[in-house]
Design a protein around this motif. Structure first.
Motif, PDB file in Angstrom:
ATOM      1  N   LYS A 161       3.805   3.886  60.488  1.00 42.52           N
ATOM      2  CA  LYS A 161       4.557   5.040  59.979  1.00 42.52           C
ATOM      3  C   LYS A 161       4.958   5.963  61.113  1.00 42.52           C
ATOM      4  N   GLN A 162       4.065   6.143  62.066  1.00 44.39           N
ATOM      5  CA  GLN A 162       4.387   7.021  63.204  1.00 44.39           C
ATOM      6  C   GLN A 162       5.597   6.510  63.986  1.00 44.39           C
ATOM      7  N   HIS A 163       5.846   5.209  63.858  1.00 42.73           N
ATOM      8  CA  HIS A 163       7.025   4.641  64.535  1.00 42.73           C
ATOM      9  C   HIS A 163       8.207   4.516  63.573  1.00 42.73           C
ATOM     10  N   GLY A 164       8.101   5.166  62.413  1.00 47.42           N
ATOM     11  CA  GLY A 164       9.227   5.189  61.481  1.00 47.42           C
ATOM     12  C   GLY A 164       9.464   3.875  60.752  1.00 47.42           C
ATOM     13  N   LEU A 214      -3.530   0.658  60.484  1.00 46.57           N
ATOM     14  CA  LEU A 214      -2.297   0.010  60.937  1.00 46.57           C
ATOM     15  C   LEU A 214      -1.084   0.609  60.226  1.00 46.57           C
ATOM     16  N   GLN A 215      -1.253   0.896  58.944  1.00 48.05           N
ATOM     17  CA  GLN A 215      -0.155   1.504  58.196  1.00 48.05           C
ATOM     18  C   GLN A 215       0.250   2.847  58.829  1.00 48.05           C
ATOM     19  N   VAL A 275       7.631  -3.765  56.094  1.00 46.61           N
ATOM     20  CA  VAL A 275       6.481  -4.505  56.612  1.00 46.61           C
ATOM     21  C   VAL A 275       5.410  -4.476  55.525  1.00 46.61           C
ATOM     22  N   ARG A 276       4.871  -5.638  55.218  1.00 48.76           N
ATOM     23  CA  ARG A 276       3.779  -5.721  54.228  1.00 48.76           C
ATOM     24  C   ARG A 276       2.507  -6.111  54.955  1.00 48.76           C
ATOM     25  N   VAL A 318       6.446   0.749  55.562  1.00 50.17           N
ATOM     26  CA  VAL A 318       5.320  -0.176  55.529  1.00 50.17           C
ATOM     27  C   VAL A 318       4.519   0.002  54.251  1.00 50.17           C
ATOM     28  N   VAL A 319       4.135  -1.107  53.625  1.00 53.08           N
ATOM     29  CA  VAL A 319       3.260  -1.042  52.452  1.00 53.08           C
ATOM     30  C   VAL A 319       2.044  -1.929  52.665  1.00 53.08           C
ATOM     31  N   ILE A 320       0.960  -1.557  52.006  1.00 53.20           N
ATOM     32  CA  ILE A 320      -0.222  -2.421  52.003  1.00 53.20           C
ATOM     33  C   ILE A 320      -0.117  -3.279  50.749  1.00 53.20           C
TER      34      ILE A 320
END
Ligand SMILES: [Zn+2]
Length: 478
Positions: free
Chosen positions: A464-467, A459-460, A446-447, A470-472
């Protein structure tokens, strides 16, 4: 000769260090890319001050275009389409893909933007609009449409409802890479809040390899809709006690129609009841002072088939959610000036909705000049105010009894400044998470784009907490 990339590349030409100027390049091969949106920077972001990147905020197209084969428009808000005139001036001549409703609305938006910011020359505007119409490729929702050819890669796109404004979509892009058949990327565009009035809420995509997602409200949770309507009622009851005007700066497209929808519901429910001794709810004048908003309200009205269930039920009950009896629209500029003067001098109770939503231009500026000094009036913000915009300044300095400069004049703020933050055409953190977590097959990456720093980071963390990987996204990221 095109050399297909093993995985597509992302280059962000806007809405990466802020929320405006949305423009993302999706590169499939060294000589093949498409743009997703081409929006205007607003407020601090329009000067480049937001990110220190010099010309980053200029509307001029400062990136190479020779390999750009198409433009894909997610929705017609100015921060997603406002640089199209500059794109065409820079030589872009490819197809512009958008939904059918967006294709109807886009010329109205661009005409307005040109008149305000570029030229009043009718011939030039007509020539430009004719060119846009020639390039437009209106697409049905939920249908794959071929993009310009790229050998065996066979790129296609599909629009899905985003529930943000009429015609708004998220877009799925699919092509064959060297490594994978049907590599798929989703660009979220702006996603609507699930309980926003009028439009059905967005449904998660089935699957994607990469999701590029907005994060405007990535660090917030909105009030639920019932609470929001209650707060709107309380704000109006309070504001109208001493008469005066309640001014809502609002985007012509989307927010104005949502407000009208909620106001009709309030007036319908409270019909016959008193706001104060001399005023009943059904006597309250509601004014839309924006020719563009009036045109869009008509377009919304004409597209009832796209409304959600609740809105359709109201129509079946014989109600007119967007064209009710107390609603007046102001068209000519002379009428507009007369009304500003009348409201400022008489303090007649009225609700006025005027654009632009961030007070950066348009008729709302005349209202602000005339009404801000007087404590009898209220200004109610119901939308996101980007950094550095006049709206953000009023929001910041107003409650402290400060001042703002409008067109070279110093205006001391006596009017009450209210922010109804629960109102948003953007999904909150929950909505953004749900969009991705609700997918049948989770993306590999996810970007995050289109948000202020705090929102993107919050949001990142949540992803992450949902595994989720993700990157900004950043300016130079590929
Ligand atoms: Zn938008």
């Amino acid at each position: 000769m095109e050399t297909l990339f093993a995985t597509p590349q992302f280059i962000h030409h806007g809405a990466v260090n802020g929320v405006t100027g949305s423009c993302h390049e999706y590169r499939l091969a060294n000589n093949y890319g498409v743009l997703i949106d081409c929006g205007l920077f607003q407020g601090a972001e329009s000067s480049g001050a937001a990110d220190g990147a010099g010309s980053a905020g200029s509307p001029q197209i400062n990136f190479a275009l020779q390999h750009i084969k198409a433009l894909i428009v997610t929705h017609v808000h100015i921060d997603h389409v406002g640089r199209i005139p500059y794109l065409l001036a820079a030589g872009f001549n490819g197809p512009i893909f958008c939904t059918i409703a967006s294709a109807t609305l886009l010329p109205l938006v661009l005409e307005d933007a040109l008149k305000i910011g570029v030229t009043k020359d009718a011939k030039l505007i007509a020539a430009f609009l004719a060119k846009v119409l020639r390039l437009l490729v209106p697409c049905e929702f939920n249908c794959w449409t071929a993009l310009p050819a790229l050998g065996d890669a066979a790129p296609t796109l599909r629009f899905q409802p985003a529930g943000h404004i009429l015609g708004s979509a998220y877009v799925e892009l699919r092509h064959n890479t060297l490594a994978k058949q049907h590599y798929k990327t989703v660009f979220s565009g702006d996603l609507g809040a699930p309980y926003a009035p009028l439009l059905p809420s967005p449904k998660s995509p089935y699957a994607a390899d990469t999701v590029v997602i907005e994060s405007t409200y990535g660090d917030r949770l909105h009030d639920n809709r019932k609470e929001r309507i209650k707060r709107l009622e309380q704000v109006l009851l309070h504001a109208l006690q001493d008469n005066g005007t309640v001014l809502f700066p609002a985007f012509s497209i989307g927010r104005t129609q949502e407000l009208l929808y909620e106001l009709e519901a309030l007036v319908h429910r409270l019909r016959g009841q008193a706001i104060h001794q001399g005023l009943r709810w059904d006597e309250l004048q509601i004014i839309v002072d924006s020719p563009l908003a009036a045109k869009f309200t008509q377009a919304y009205d004409a597209l009832k088939s796209r409304w959600d269930k609740e809105a359709k039920q109201r129509v079946q009950q014989g109600r007119h959610p967007l064209s009710f009896a107390q609603l007046h629209t102001v068209d000519s500029h002379a009428q507009h000036l007369a009304l500003v003067h009348y409201l400022a001098s008489t303090r007649q109770p009225a609700i006025v909705i005027a654009a632009s939503g961030m007070c950066e231009g348009g008729r709302v500026v005349n209202y602000l000049s005339a009404l801000l000094p007087d404590p009898a009036h209220q200004v109610v913000f119901v939308g996101y105010q980007a950094r550095g915009t006049l709206g953000a300044k009023i929001q910041h300095y107003g409650p402290k009894g400060g001042y703002v400069d409008i067109d070279g004049s110093r205006i001391h703020i006596g009017a009450e400044i209210i922010t109804l933050s629960g109102y948003s055409a953007h999904a909150d953190q929950q909505g953004l998470l749900r969009f991705v977590l609700g997918m049948r097959k989770r993306p590999q990456q996810v970007r995050i784009v289109h948000g202020d720093n705090e929102a993107k980071q919050a949001l990142q963390q949540a992803f992450k907490q949902h595994g989720v990987n993700v990157v900004i996204a950043s300016d130079d990221a590929l």
